[in-house]
Design a protein around this motif. Structure first.
Motif, PDB file in Angstrom:
ATOM      1  N   GLU A 118     -19.615  33.024 -39.322  1.00  0.00           N
ATOM      2  CA  GLU A 118     -20.036  32.519 -38.010  1.00  0.00           C
ATOM      3  C   GLU A 118     -20.753  31.196 -38.246  1.00  0.00           C
ATOM      4  O   GLU A 118     -21.834  31.165 -38.843  1.00  0.00           O
ATOM      5  CB  GLU A 118     -20.976  33.519 -37.343  1.00  0.00           C
ATOM      6  CG  GLU A 118     -21.482  33.080 -35.980  1.00  0.00           C
ATOM      7  CD  GLU A 118     -22.521  34.016 -35.414  1.00  0.00           C
ATOM      8  OE1 GLU A 118     -23.267  33.584 -34.512  1.00  0.00           O
ATOM      9  OE2 GLU A 118     -22.602  35.176 -35.879  1.00  0.00           O
ATOM     10  N   ASP A 175     -12.878  22.996 -31.508  1.00  0.00           N
ATOM     11  CA  ASP A 175     -12.932  24.461 -31.506  1.00  0.00           C
ATOM     12  C   ASP A 175     -14.154  25.015 -32.243  1.00  0.00           C
ATOM     13  O   ASP A 175     -14.186  26.199 -32.587  1.00  0.00           O
ATOM     14  CB  ASP A 175     -11.653  25.028 -32.129  1.00  0.00           C
ATOM     15  CG  ASP A 175     -10.406  24.610 -31.363  1.00  0.00           C
ATOM     16  OD1 ASP A 175     -10.477  24.570 -30.122  1.00  0.00           O
ATOM     17  OD2 ASP A 175      -9.383  24.304 -31.998  1.00  0.00           O
ATOM     18  N   LEU A 176     -15.131  24.172 -32.481  1.00  0.00           N
ATOM     19  CA  LEU A 176     -16.315  24.591 -33.226  1.00  0.00           C
ATOM     20  C   LEU A 176     -17.524  24.699 -32.302  1.00  0.00           C
ATOM     21  O   LEU A 176     -17.567  24.098 -31.228  1.00  0.00           O
ATOM     22  CB  LEU A 176     -16.620  23.581 -34.337  1.00  0.00           C
ATOM     23  CG  LEU A 176     -15.543  23.399 -35.413  1.00  0.00           C
ATOM     24  CD1 LEU A 176     -15.912  22.227 -36.320  1.00  0.00           C
ATOM     25  CD2 LEU A 176     -15.383  24.675 -36.235  1.00  0.00           C
ATOM     26  N   ASP A 177     -18.511  25.463 -32.731  1.00  0.00           N
ATOM     27  CA  ASP A 177     -19.773  25.581 -32.010  1.00  0.00           C
ATOM     28  C   ASP A 177     -20.684  24.449 -32.493  1.00  0.00           C
ATOM     29  O   ASP A 177     -21.330  24.558 -33.539  1.00  0.00           O
ATOM     30  CB  ASP A 177     -20.406  26.946 -32.288  1.00  0.00           C
ATOM     31  CG  ASP A 177     -21.712  27.150 -31.516  1.00  0.00           C
ATOM     32  OD1 ASP A 177     -22.082  26.272 -30.710  1.00  0.00           O
ATOM     33  OD2 ASP A 177     -22.362  28.191 -31.745  1.00  0.00           O
ATOM     34  N   THR A 202     -22.368  27.483 -37.044  1.00  0.00           N
ATOM     35  CA  THR A 202     -22.944  26.659 -35.989  1.00  0.00           C
ATOM     36  C   THR A 202     -23.294  25.308 -36.593  1.00  0.00           C
ATOM     37  O   THR A 202     -23.925  25.235 -37.654  1.00  0.00           O
ATOM     38  CB  THR A 202     -24.217  27.285 -35.403  1.00  0.00           C
ATOM     39  OG1 THR A 202     -23.945  28.631 -35.003  1.00  0.00           O
ATOM     40  CG2 THR A 202     -24.699  26.489 -34.197  1.00  0.00           C
ATOM     41  N   LYS A 220     -23.702  34.205 -41.500  1.00  0.00           N
ATOM     42  CA  LYS A 220     -24.075  33.254 -40.470  1.00  0.00           C
ATOM     43  C   LYS A 220     -24.491  31.950 -41.159  1.00  0.00           C
ATOM     44  O   LYS A 220     -25.412  31.942 -41.979  1.00  0.00           O
ATOM     45  CB  LYS A 220     -25.217  33.824 -39.628  1.00  0.00           C
ATOM     46  CG  LYS A 220     -25.530  33.038 -38.368  1.00  0.00           C
ATOM     47  CD  LYS A 220     -26.610  33.767 -37.561  1.00  0.00           C
ATOM     48  CE  LYS A 220     -26.995  32.975 -36.322  1.00  0.00           C
ATOM     49  NZ  LYS A 220     -28.096  33.641 -35.562  1.00  0.00           N
ATOM     50  N   SER A 263     -15.028  28.273 -40.927  1.00  0.00           N
ATOM     51  CA  SER A 263     -15.103  28.996 -39.656  1.00  0.00           C
ATOM     52  C   SER A 263     -14.323  30.307 -39.637  1.00  0.00           C
ATOM     53  O   SER A 263     -14.663  31.220 -38.883  1.00  0.00           O
ATOM     54  CB  SER A 263     -14.616  28.097 -38.513  1.00  0.00           C
ATOM     55  OG  SER A 263     -13.291  27.664 -38.738  1.00  0.00           O
ATOM     56  N   ARG A 268     -23.860  21.999 -31.588  1.00  0.00           N
ATOM     57  CA  ARG A 268     -25.029  21.812 -30.728  1.00  0.00           C
ATOM     58  C   ARG A 268     -25.533  20.379 -30.906  1.00  0.00           C
ATOM     59  O   ARG A 268     -25.985  20.004 -31.992  1.00  0.00           O
ATOM     60  CB  ARG A 268     -26.139  22.797 -31.107  1.00  0.00           C
ATOM     61  CG  ARG A 268     -25.666  24.233 -31.339  1.00  0.00           C
ATOM     62  CD  ARG A 268     -25.448  24.997 -30.074  1.00  0.00           C
ATOM     63  NE  ARG A 268     -24.981  26.344 -30.362  1.00  0.00           N
ATOM     64  CZ  ARG A 268     -25.784  27.383 -30.612  1.00  0.00           C
ATOM     65  NH1 ARG A 268     -27.103  27.217 -30.598  1.00  0.00           N
ATOM     66  NH2 ARG A 268     -25.259  28.583 -30.864  1.00  0.00           N
TER      67      ARG A 268
END
Length: 331
Positions: A28, A121-123, A30, A6, A24, A125
């Motif tokens: 995982e 296509d990425l997470d 972020t 992660k 990616s 925030r």
């Protein structure tokens, strides 16, 4: 099946998104970005009917890796060449400046369009400003300025400017000395919008002996469909001397300078000022990226090298390679 790592990446500029794209498939990932949009210093401010690239004005591609990366975006038209008529303004200057030998490239319809495409296509925030890190066993917990927290990260990789990364990372980070070696200076971006006006005869201007170093008719860049939008950037030295001044006073000083240089006395229909505390790399870290596998921390950014858009890409790609090598060894 082994544990999927992660990874937290701090910053959604070109370095951070290049890093995220390349990691990616192996972890995982972020991405946390303190601003409301992606792009970092490849930023675009939109205020209809105006738009301003208030960070990087253009970029060049010297290396094979960056050119290969850009090829599909140039083929699709997302990245295009910009060939402005460039003037020289200020005492003792000539009327026109020759372009660099290298192509000047811009993303369209805004400089942030390239980063937005990378982040599709990425997470990611947004509005997630990091306050600090805490070690929790073999993982990291991230605290945010709004009081929230995310935990369980095996790796934290920062692509924030070196001074900000240094404040967040612990002193035992092996790249601490390199972070402290990197020096950055500020810049002001003044954004001026005019309805129903044509603007100057030139598309961009370099200035001499002035608080302003650069002026561009942003609305004439490829793919822009806005009313007259003019972006002015201060010199780094003037910005450093005025970073803590009242921002209204800074805005009025720069507007007066713009009027003196261009003769455009009309009151703008839109005016805004943006302060970049870390805009230019005065002293680079002198290394492609920083990675401490034992702590699970890494850092990358244009401050590692030449302080240009390409340097951000190169540094993000280098950190991705270092992390992938570490993950391969760890199994």
């Amino acid at each position: 099946m082994g544990h999927q790592r992660k990874i937290a990446i701090l910053g959604a500029g070109l370095a951070g998104l290049t890093l995220a794209q390349r990691l990616s498939a192996a972890a995982e990932v972020t991405v946390f970005e303190k601003s409301r949009g992606m792009g970092g210093r490849m930023s675009t401010r939109r205020a209809e009917p105006f738009a301003f690239d208030h960070g990087a004005q253009y970029f060049t591609a010297k290396g094979d890796g960056f050119r290969r990366f850009l090829n599909p975006f140039m083929a699709s038209g997302l990245v295009r060449e910009w060939t402005p008529k460039v003037a020289a303004l200020g005492a003792g200057t000539g009327s026109e400046v020759a372009l660099d030998r290298l192509q000047w490239l811009v993303a369209q319809p805004g400089m942030n369009s390239l980063c937005k495409r990378l982040g599709d296509d990425l997470d990611v925030r947004l509005s997630a400003e990091v306050a600090g890190l805490e070690r929790e066993g073999q993982s990291w917990r991230i605290g945010f300025k709004d009081g929230s927290m995310e935990e369980g990260f095996d790796l934290v990789l920062s692509t924030a400017p070196a001074p900000q990364t240094r404040r967040i990372f612990p002193s035992e980070f092996s790249g601490e000395s390199a972070l402290s070696q990197s020096k950055m200076s500020g810049c002001y971006s003044l954004m001026l919008g005019y309805v129903g006006q044509d603007g100057p005869a030139w598309d961009a201007a370099r200035t001499v002996g002035s608080p302003l170093a650069w002026i561009a008719v942003n609305s004439r860049k490829p793919g822009r469909k806005t009313d007259l939008s003019i972006l002015c950037q201060s010199s780094n030295s003037w910005a450093e001397d005025n970073l803590e001044r009242d921002q209204d006073a800074v805005r009025e000083d720069l507007l007066a300078t713009f009027r003196d240089l261009t003769g455009m006395a009309a009151t703008p229909d839109y005016i805004s000022l943006h302060r970049w505390r870390f805009a230019n790399v005065d002293a680079a870290a002198g290394i492609s990226c920083l990675f401490d596998g034992s702590l699970g921390l890494g850092a990358a950014g244009d401050w590692c090298g030449a302080g240009r858009v390409e340097a951000a890409f190169d540094s993000g790609a280098a950190l991705a390679s270092a992390v992938l090598a570490e993950l391969a060894v760890a199994g």
